[in-house]
Motif scaffolding. Structure first.
Motif, PDB file in Angstrom:
ATOM      1  N   LEU A 119       0.773  -1.191   0.001  1.00 28.83           N
ATOM      2  CA  LEU A 119      -0.063   0.096  -0.100  1.00 28.83           C
ATOM      3  C   LEU A 119       0.880   1.468  -0.183  1.00 28.83           C
ATOM      4  O   LEU A 119       2.079   1.098   0.702  1.00 28.83           O
ATOM      5  CB  LEU A 119      -0.947  -0.106   1.416  1.00 28.83           C
ATOM      6  N   ALA A 120       0.602   2.416  -0.590  1.00 33.47           N
ATOM      7  CA  ALA A 120       1.090   3.552  -0.522  1.00 33.47           C
ATOM      8  C   ALA A 120      -0.029   4.676  -0.316  1.00 33.47           C
ATOM      9  O   ALA A 120      -1.241   4.493  -0.829  1.00 33.47           O
ATOM     10  CB  ALA A 120       1.668   3.995  -1.944  1.00 33.47           C
ATOM     11  N   THR A 121       0.381   5.500   0.517  1.00 31.85           N
ATOM     12  CA  THR A 121      -0.767   6.847   0.890  1.00 31.85           C
ATOM     13  C   THR A 121      -0.052   8.201   0.815  1.00 31.85           C
ATOM     14  O   THR A 121       1.134   8.064   0.878  1.00 31.85           O
ATOM     15  CB  THR A 121      -1.061   6.375   2.234  1.00 31.85           C
ATOM     16  N   LEU A 122      -0.716   8.938   0.725  1.00 33.05           N
ATOM     17  CA  LEU A 122      -0.311  10.313   0.597  1.00 33.05           C
ATOM     18  C   LEU A 122      -1.407  11.381   0.934  1.00 33.05           C
ATOM     19  O   LEU A 122      -2.592  10.788   0.853  1.00 33.05           O
ATOM     20  CB  LEU A 122       0.313  10.630  -0.540  1.00 33.05           C
ATOM     21  N   GLU A 123      -1.174  12.718   1.219  1.00 31.48           N
ATOM     22  CA  GLU A 123      -2.009  13.703   1.189  1.00 31.48           C
ATOM     23  C   GLU A 123      -1.533  14.727   0.244  1.00 31.48           C
ATOM     24  O   GLU A 123      -0.494  14.833   0.150  1.00 31.48           O
ATOM     25  CB  GLU A 123      -2.143  14.401   2.712  1.00 31.48           C
ATOM     26  N   VAL A 145     -10.969  12.917   2.949  1.00 34.55           N
ATOM     27  CA  VAL A 145     -10.399  14.451   3.079  1.00 34.55           C
ATOM     28  C   VAL A 145     -10.148  14.775   4.409  1.00 34.55           C
ATOM     29  O   VAL A 145     -10.812  14.249   5.151  1.00 34.55           O
ATOM     30  CB  VAL A 145     -11.754  15.309   2.677  1.00 34.55           C
ATOM     31  N   ARG A 146      -8.945  15.480   4.423  1.00 37.08           N
ATOM     32  CA  ARG A 146      -8.636  15.862   5.837  1.00 37.08           C
ATOM     33  C   ARG A 146      -8.886  17.427   5.933  1.00 37.08           C
ATOM     34  O   ARG A 146      -8.026  18.262   5.395  1.00 37.08           O
ATOM     35  CB  ARG A 146      -7.178  15.576   6.172  1.00 37.08           C
ATOM     36  N   ASP A 156      -8.028  21.992   2.623  1.00 38.01           N
ATOM     37  CA  ASP A 156      -8.211  20.571   2.784  1.00 38.01           C
ATOM     38  C   ASP A 156      -6.937  19.966   2.163  1.00 38.01           C
ATOM     39  O   ASP A 156      -6.712  20.174   1.111  1.00 38.01           O
ATOM     40  CB  ASP A 156      -9.520  20.205   2.340  1.00 38.01           C
ATOM     41  N   ALA A 157      -6.918  18.503   2.655  1.00 38.88           N
ATOM     42  CA  ALA A 157      -5.991  17.564   1.854  1.00 38.88           C
ATOM     43  C   ALA A 157      -6.835  16.476   1.257  1.00 38.88           C
ATOM     44  O   ALA A 157      -7.899  16.104   2.026  1.00 38.88           O
ATOM     45  CB  ALA A 157      -5.060  16.978   2.644  1.00 38.88           C
ATOM     46  N   LEU A 158      -6.703  16.007   0.086  1.00 35.33           N
ATOM     47  CA  LEU A 158      -7.151  14.687  -0.216  1.00 35.33           C
ATOM     48  C   LEU A 158      -6.410  13.687   0.387  1.00 35.33           C
ATOM     49  O   LEU A 158      -5.061  13.758   0.156  1.00 35.33           O
ATOM     50  CB  LEU A 158      -7.297  14.760  -1.956  1.00 35.33           C
TER      51      LEU A 158
END
Length: 164
Positions: A119-123, A145-146, A156-158
């Motif tokens: 898994l890879a994650t990002l904002e 959304v953050r 906001d960040a996705l």
């Protein structure tokens, strides 16, 4: 101790050199951060990332005929357990649209796969359409959304995720 391959598993399609940052690169990285962001990472934060075993800072450089090099971009990411978490991707403004961010993303994802990540994650800023488009081209999808993640701009960040 890090078990990363020092050679670049994803390199080859671009004329750039991608390597891990060292403390000697600090002034160039600070200059790139300041040119790229309203709120750049501080030298203290960059030093901390250099010293964490789970954190990697990759630099994208353009080799010069005289043997010198020019810093074009960077990526900061963590590998924790089976996850790659992308913290920061930056390209010098004068070198955007040359494939710098794509090259460093390919490299960091290749390193994650090499380490058996799943898994890879990002904002990413909701307004950063170029980055969102880049991440989608790799298969990242938005999962949330953050609100006010970027507090100084009240933006906001996705949250985006990629399954390997």
């Amino acid at each position: 101790m890090r078990q990363f391959r020092e050679d670049a598993p994803g390199q080859g399609a671009y004329p750039f050199v991608i390597r891990q940052m060292t403390h000697e690169d600090m002034s160039a990285v600070i200059a790139l951060e300041q040119a790229s962001f309203k709120n750049p990472w501080s030298p203290e934060l960059l030093r901390r990332e250099l010293d964490h075993d789970w954190s990697t800072i990759l630099l994208v450089e353009d080799p010069k005929p005289d043997g010198g090099k020019e810093l074009l971009g960077l990526a900061i990411f963590w590998i924790v357990q089976d996850e790659v978490h992308v913290l920061n991707v930056a390209t010098a403004p004068e070198h955007r649209r040359r494939g710098v961010a794509r090259a460093v993303m390919e490299e960091l994802l290749a390193r994650g796969k090499h380490r058996s990540c799943t898994l890879a994650t990002l904002e990413v800023r909701r307004s950063n359409e170029a980055a969102i488009s880049l991440y989608r081209s790799f298969g990242f999808r938005s999962v949330g959304v953050r609100p006010n993640y970027y507090a100084d701009e009240k933006e906001d960040a996705l949250v985006m995720v990629l399954d390997f």
